[in-house]
Design an enzyme around this catalytic site. Structure first.
Site, PDB file in Angstrom:
ATOM      1  N   ASN A   1       1.138  -1.372  -0.094  1.00  0.00           N
ATOM      2  CA  ASN A   1       0.261  -0.205  -0.082  1.00  0.00           C
ATOM      3  C   ASN A   1       0.508   1.212  -0.400  1.00  0.00           C
ATOM      4  O   ASN A   1       2.099   1.830   0.747  1.00  0.00           O
ATOM      5  CB  ASN A   1      -0.800  -0.299   1.415  1.00  0.00           C
ATOM      6  N   THR A   7      -4.387   2.792   5.452  1.00  0.00           N
ATOM      7  CA  THR A   7      -4.567   1.111   5.157  1.00  0.00           C
ATOM      8  C   THR A   7      -4.446   0.336   6.463  1.00  0.00           C
ATOM      9  O   THR A   7      -3.492   0.289   7.223  1.00  0.00           O
ATOM     10  CB  THR A   7      -4.352   0.942   4.084  1.00  0.00           C
ATOM     11  N   PRO A   8      -5.284  -0.514   6.810  1.00  0.00           N
ATOM     12  CA  PRO A   8      -4.825  -1.325   7.854  1.00  0.00           C
ATOM     13  C   PRO A   8      -4.272  -2.964   7.787  1.00  0.00           C
ATOM     14  O   PRO A   8      -3.193  -3.340   8.471  1.00  0.00           O
ATOM     15  CB  PRO A   8      -5.881  -2.933   8.511  1.00  0.00           C
ATOM     16  N   CYS A   9      -3.519  -3.207   6.797  1.00  0.00           N
ATOM     17  CA  CYS A   9      -2.632  -4.320   5.912  1.00  0.00           C
ATOM     18  C   CYS A   9      -1.399  -3.238   6.147  1.00  0.00           C
ATOM     19  O   CYS A   9      -1.462  -2.113   4.981  1.00  0.00           O
ATOM     20  CB  CYS A   9      -3.573  -4.975   4.896  1.00  0.00           C
TER      21      CYS A   9
END
Length: 9
Positions: A1, A7-9
């Site tokens: 990302n 973003t969570p990842c």
């Protein structure tokens, strides 16, 4: 990302 903070990842 390209924007890890939005973003969570």
């Amino acid at each position: 990302n390209p924007i890890p903070i939005l973003t969570p990842c």
